[in-house]
Design an enzyme around this catalytic site. Structure first.
Site, short mmCIF file in Angstrom:
data_model
loop_
_atom_site.label_atom_id
_atom_site.label_comp_id
_atom_site.label_asym_id
_atom_site.label_seq_id
_atom_site.Cartn_x
_atom_site.Cartn_y
_atom_site.Cartn_z
N PRO A 2 0.80 -1.22 0.00
CA PRO A 2 0.00 0.00 0.00
C PRO A 2 0.84 1.28 0.00
O PRO A 2 1.60 1.54 0.93
CB PRO A 2 -0.81 -0.11 1.30
CG PRO A 2 -0.78 -1.56 1.64
CD PRO A 2 0.55 -2.05 1.15
N GLU A 3 0.71 2.04 -1.07
CA GLU A 3 1.30 3.37 -1.16
C GLU A 3 0.14 4.36 -1.20
O GLU A 3 -0.99 3.99 -0.89
CB GLU A 3 2.18 3.49 -2.42
CG GLU A 3 3.30 2.46 -2.45
CD GLU A 3 4.19 2.56 -3.69
OE1 GLU A 3 4.26 3.65 -4.29
OE2 GLU A 3 4.79 1.54 -4.07
N LYS A 36 1.54 7.53 3.83
CA LYS A 36 0.92 6.21 3.65
C LYS A 36 0.14 5.80 4.89
O LYS A 36 -0.23 4.65 5.04
CB LYS A 36 1.99 5.16 3.33
CG LYS A 36 2.80 5.46 2.07
CD LYS A 36 3.95 4.49 1.93
CE LYS A 36 4.97 5.01 0.92
NZ LYS A 36 6.20 4.21 0.93
N ARG A 86 2.77 -10.42 7.03
CA ARG A 86 4.17 -10.33 7.48
C ARG A 86 4.40 -9.54 8.76
O ARG A 86 5.54 -9.36 9.18
CB ARG A 86 5.03 -9.75 6.36
CG ARG A 86 5.26 -10.76 5.28
CD ARG A 86 6.25 -10.30 4.26
NE ARG A 86 6.04 -11.07 3.05
CZ ARG A 86 6.44 -10.71 1.85
NH1 ARG A 86 7.08 -9.57 1.70
NH2 ARG A 86 6.21 -11.46 0.82
N ARG A 228 16.53 -1.53 -2.41
CA ARG A 228 15.25 -1.86 -3.04
C ARG A 228 15.46 -2.20 -4.51
O ARG A 228 16.30 -1.60 -5.17
CB ARG A 228 14.27 -0.68 -2.97
CG ARG A 228 14.11 -0.10 -1.62
CD ARG A 228 13.18 -0.95 -0.77
NE ARG A 228 13.40 -0.67 0.63
CZ ARG A 228 13.94 -1.52 1.49
NH1 ARG A 228 14.30 -2.72 1.09
NH2 ARG A 228 14.11 -1.21 2.73
#
Length: 238
Positions: A2-3, A36, A86, A228
DNA sequence: CAATCGTCCTGCGGGC
DNA sequence: TGCCCGCAGGACGATT
């Protein structure tokens, strides 16, 4: 993960559902997004804040799964499920909410964007776009898509960017985030909206986790930046 | 100031 | 078939 567009979608949906309801005796007066974060505001000035991180979900009147971490019960019997495979996501209750994020990506003006970039001239552009203190709401997926649309490689130093490239990056921040909101976000990994439905924008991704450029067919390059994975097309981006 | 690394966590896919 | 290994990644703190 989710951004901004995903959290914005959940915020828009939850607004319709829970404003006016009570949670633990406190009246909900607003549902907001900042960066976010999803923020539920109460009448007494306190707030409940969520960060969904990579695999968090907020589902209204969903059902319990093995990933359900918390169920919030509203005064009228409806429920909000916080699921997270997670366990990176979190929520916390605060007496008052304050933050030190940068300007919202959908609100920032070009002058401000340009002057902020000048202070980061020795950084690579992609990590800067993902820096929440620089500009709020953009993560790995959308920074990659924005830079593709702007024709700029993710490892470019900010000071090397031409005025025209900065302009294109700025324009595509707005354009891509708005388009993604329209399609209720991107469902990679676990993302679902508050109705438990997937976002449509995934099918419009041009480079993120692609092998082949969706525009020209060239093999996509994959590099690591700030730990990343970053994807770019060596032909469409320079 | 910038970059990198470790940390949190667990589902998943590859290899054997 | 099943086990082991390593990868994915947002944000933050420590280190170089």
């Amino acid at each position: 993960m989710p951004e901004l567009p995903e959290v914005e979608t959940i915020k828009n949906q939850l607004k319709e559902k829970i404003i006016g309801k009570k949670l633990d005796g406190r009246r909900i007066i607003d549902v907001r997004r900042r960066a976010k974060l999803l923020i539920i505001d109460f009448k007494d000035g306190s707030s409940l804040i969520f960060h969904l991180k990579l695999t968090g979900q907020l589902i209204f009147n969903g059902k319990e799964t093995k990933f359900t971490r918390k169920i919030f019960n509203f005064g009228d019997g409806t429920k909000l499920f916080f699921n997270d495979a997670r366990k990176f996501g979190w929520f916390k209750f605060v007496k008052s909410f304050k933050d030190d994020f940068g300007p919202e990506a959908l609100q920032i003006r070009r002058r401000d964007f340009r002057s902020r970039l000048r202070k980061r001239s020795n950084s690579k552009i992609k990590p800067v776009l993902m820096d929440q203190k620089f500009i709020a709401g953009i993560g790995n997926i959308y920074s990659g898509e924005i830079l593709f649309a702007a024709g700029v490689r993710p490892m470019r130093l900010v000071k090397s960017l031409k005025e025209q490239e900065i302009k294109k990056i700025f324009q595509n921040i707005k354009k891509i985030l708005k388009a993604a909101i329209k399609h209720k976000g991107s469902s990679v990994e676990y993302y679902l909206d508050s109705h438990g439905k997937k976002g449509d924008y995934t099918k419009y991704h041009k480079v993120y986790q692609k092998q082949i450029c969706q525009k020209c067919g060239t093999k996509i390059n994959r590099i690591k930046l700030a730990g990343r994975s970053s994807h770019y097309c060596p032909r469409c981006q320079s």
